[in-house]
Write a protein that holds these residues in place. Structure first.
Motif, short mmCIF file in Angstrom:
data_model
loop_
_atom_site.label_atom_id
_atom_site.label_comp_id
_atom_site.label_asym_id
_atom_site.label_seq_id
_atom_site.Cartn_x
_atom_site.Cartn_y
_atom_site.Cartn_z
N GLY A 185 0.82 -1.21 0.00
CA GLY A 185 0.00 0.00 0.00
C GLY A 185 0.85 1.26 0.00
O GLY A 185 0.55 2.24 -0.68
N GLN B 77 2.35 1.82 -3.36
CA GLN B 77 1.36 2.40 -4.26
C GLN B 77 1.28 3.91 -4.04
O GLN B 77 1.19 4.69 -4.97
N THR C 7 -5.74 0.97 -7.40
CA THR C 7 -6.04 0.31 -6.13
C THR C 7 -5.85 -1.20 -6.19
O THR C 7 -6.18 -1.90 -5.25
N LEU D 288 -4.36 -3.94 -3.19
CA LEU D 288 -4.29 -3.32 -1.87
C LEU D 288 -5.33 -3.93 -0.95
O LEU D 288 -6.35 -4.45 -1.40
N GLN E 205 -6.37 0.17 2.71
CA GLN E 205 -5.49 0.93 1.80
C GLN E 205 -6.26 1.43 0.60
O GLN E 205 -6.02 2.53 0.10
N VAL E 206 -7.20 0.59 0.13
CA VAL E 206 -8.03 1.00 -1.02
C VAL E 206 -8.77 2.28 -0.67
O VAL E 206 -8.79 3.24 -1.46
N ARG F 133 -8.20 5.81 -2.61
CA ARG F 133 -9.36 6.43 -3.27
C ARG F 133 -9.58 7.85 -2.77
O ARG F 133 -9.91 8.75 -3.53
N THR G 82 -9.80 0.72 -14.04
CA THR G 82 -10.17 -0.17 -12.95
C THR G 82 -10.99 -1.31 -13.55
O THR G 82 -11.51 -1.19 -14.65
N GLU H 238 -15.80 1.02 -7.81
CA GLU H 238 -14.74 2.01 -7.74
C GLU H 238 -14.96 3.11 -8.77
O GLU H 238 -14.85 4.29 -8.49
#
Lengths: 308, 249
Positions: free
Chosen positions: A134, A137, A158, A161, A165-166, A170, A186, A191
């Motif tokens: 994460g 990222q 994302t 993750l 973390q997502v 976001r 995505t 999302e």
């Protein structure tokens, strides 16, 4: 800000994307939604100047991607799908290196700003090899944001993750999306709905739908899908349920449950429940399930086929 | 220019945190050091019987050329191959930098590391200078060091080009080694069997080894300098083409 005109890319004999034409306006967050292998990464690589298209062209931030690639690259921040990091550098060294390549006049301030934006100031002196997925990222995101680009292109920001973390990533994207043009890809429908002003659905290298998430949702709720679970085998129940008016596509799932669809304007669930009980079954569960991405594509492609 | 320097600086620093670079530095300096001591002792022992000519700077530089033949592929193998493997190539190729700047920057980083090793080796001529009566020939010192610097520029440029073709650094290592051996030595073989003439002269012109030995003896011609610089430029050009080809695939 981004204008793609008839982008086509062939890898040898295989056509990865075909005749993609789309647009992302200033300050807009546009989502590229599609299954793996749909051509999302290829499109993004073309727009960022990593590879040229076979046919077609695009303008990014007002510059042609073929004729003025360097100018385009100056104005674009890019987060590739596999976050490109040098594990043997510290976070600060890495970002400083990238800032230097961007000719930042005050590179160190830029690094500090970017780190603050992704909430990683305290890890600046840590080695990248010691960071979690994460955090990597987020460093990748910081790298893309470093030079405050007009256009941000984020490939699956994302993916891989954990849920917490997502949520973090976001919220960072939403924050930056307020003022910059973002194109993100995505394969998660929700999302795209959460982050994007507009969604392009791409499948097998073609755009199959383009709309706001709300409109898309409305179009997709042409059918609702429900799972029905009873005690014991449901095999004999299937024909009974299928006879109910409004029910369609009844099938028995591998786990012994029944799945069926119905039009949203006539809710058949109470009737189904009564029928199951009447037939002598113990009704355990009656649960709506969202359409999977594959089903959405199926539906959209059928829809476009019908329109033609 | 700025991009070249940014890339070169990172690459140069990278050498000092990688074990391979230390192994190369150790091997080079250890081997040259042992050879140096052995030759000095041998000459000193001979001096009991007659007055042998004092060894010149070529005992250091000749050995370094042989070691660089092996060390250059190891120094360049990961330059671009590793970027490809780690996926960071995508990052570098989407920054506002020309492909040739990346290639030249990578080469420059390795060249600076080689220059560092060459710089450290200056200690041997210095020792030699104090040991021999009248000191060493300064002209030979200069021509010898020009020779090794030109040679390492060529070796590293070829290595950089080969590294751009591979995403596996060991493949890059062996391919580079093969090409360097060919240019260094193999290409001169036809001159032993061919009758003296134009064709034989062409092979003679192409071989690095002959030119290097002539330069060690103090003979540097414009042709030598042009040849080395054009081979370096050719290597860097081919490296750039290889990087560009990656984009088109």
């Amino acid at each position: 800000m981004i204008q793609a005109i008839g982008l086509t890319k062939d890898y040898g004999a295989r056509r990865a994307i075909e005749n993609l034409t789309f647009e992302a306006r200033q300050g807009e967050v546009v989502g590229f939604l599609g299954p793996n292998g749909a051509g999302k990464t290829t499109t993004m690589r073309i727009l960022t100047g990593y590879m040229p298209p076979t046919y077609g062209t695009a303008k990014v931030a007002g510059f042609d991607i073929l004729e003025e690639s360097i100018e385009v690259r100056r104005r674009v921040g890019y987060l590739p799908e596999t976050v490109p990091l040098y594990p043997d550098m510290t976070v600060f060294e890495y970002l400083k290196f990238m800032a230097d390549l961007r000719h930042a006049p005050n590179a160190e301030d830029m690094v500090d700003d970017a780190l603050a934006l992704v909430g990683m100031e305290d890890r600046a002196d840590g080695y990248i090899s010691n960071l979690s997925k994460g955090m990597r990222q987020r460093i990748g995101l910081a790298q893309a944001l470093l030079h405050k680009p007009e256009v941000l292109i984020l490939d699956e920001p994302t993916i891989g993750l954990d849920p917490a973390q997502v949520v973090e990533v976001r919220s960072i994207i939403r924050e930056i999306g307020k003022e910059r043009t973002i194109l993100l890809s995505t394969h998660i429908l929700s999302e795209a709905q959460q982050l994007c002003d507009r969604v392009l659905i791409i499948n097998k290298g073609r755009i199959v739908a383009e709309d706001t998430p709300e409109n898309l949702q409305a179009r997709l709720v042409g059918a609702e899908r429900v799972i029905l679970r009873v005690r014991g085998e449901a095999d004999d129940l299937a024909p009974v349920i299928a006879k109910i008016k409004g029910v369609r596509d009844v099938d028995i799932q591998p786990d012994g449950t029944l799945a069926f669809q119905f039009a949203p304007n006539v809710d058949v669930r109470p009737e189904v429940a009564r029928a199951a009980v009447k037939a002598g079954y113990d009704l355990l569960e009656l649960r709506p399930v969202g359409l999977s991405l594959e089903e959405i594509f199926l539906q959209l492609t059928q829809e476009t086929a019908k329109e033609k | 220019m700025r991009n070249i320097w940014t890339i070169a600086r990172r690459e140069y620093r990278q050498y000092f945190i990688s074990p391979i670079a230390y192994i190369i530095a150790l091997a080079t300096l250890l081997w040259v050091g042992i050879y140096f001591v052995v030759v000095i002792n041998y000459v000193a022992a001979q001096a009991y019987y007659y007055a042998p000519p004092a060894p010149g700077v070529s005992i250091v530089i000749g050995q370094m050329a042989t070691i660089f033949l092996l060390a250059s592929p190891a120094l360049t193998m990961r330059l671009l191959a590793d970027e490809q493997r780690m996926g960071t190539m995508e990052l570098l190729l989407t920054t506002p930098m020309h492909d040739w700047e990346l290639v030249v920057g990578k080469w420059l980083g390795s060249f600076l590391f080689a220059l560092t090793l060459i710089g450290v080796s200056l200690i041997y001529p210095l020792v030699l200078h104090t040991m021999t009566t009248g000191g060493i020939d300064q002209g030979l010192l200069l021509s010898g060091y020009v020779a090794i610097i030109l040679l390492s520029a060529v070796f590293l440029a070829i290595g950089t080009a080969i590294s751009a073709l591979f995403s596996n650094q060991f493949a890059a290592f062996f391919a580079t080694l093969a090409i360097l051996l060919a240019l260094w030595w193999l290409i001169s073989l036809p001159t032993y069997v061919l009758p003296p003439g134009t064709i034989s002269d062409i092979f003679n012109y192409l071989t690095l080894n002959g030119r290097f030995n002539a330069m060690l003896d103090g003979v540097i011609t414009n042709a030598d300098i042009v040849y080395h610089l054009s081979l370096t430029a050719l290597g860097l050009f081919l490296g750039t083409v290889a990087v560009e080809m990656r984009r088109w695939r």
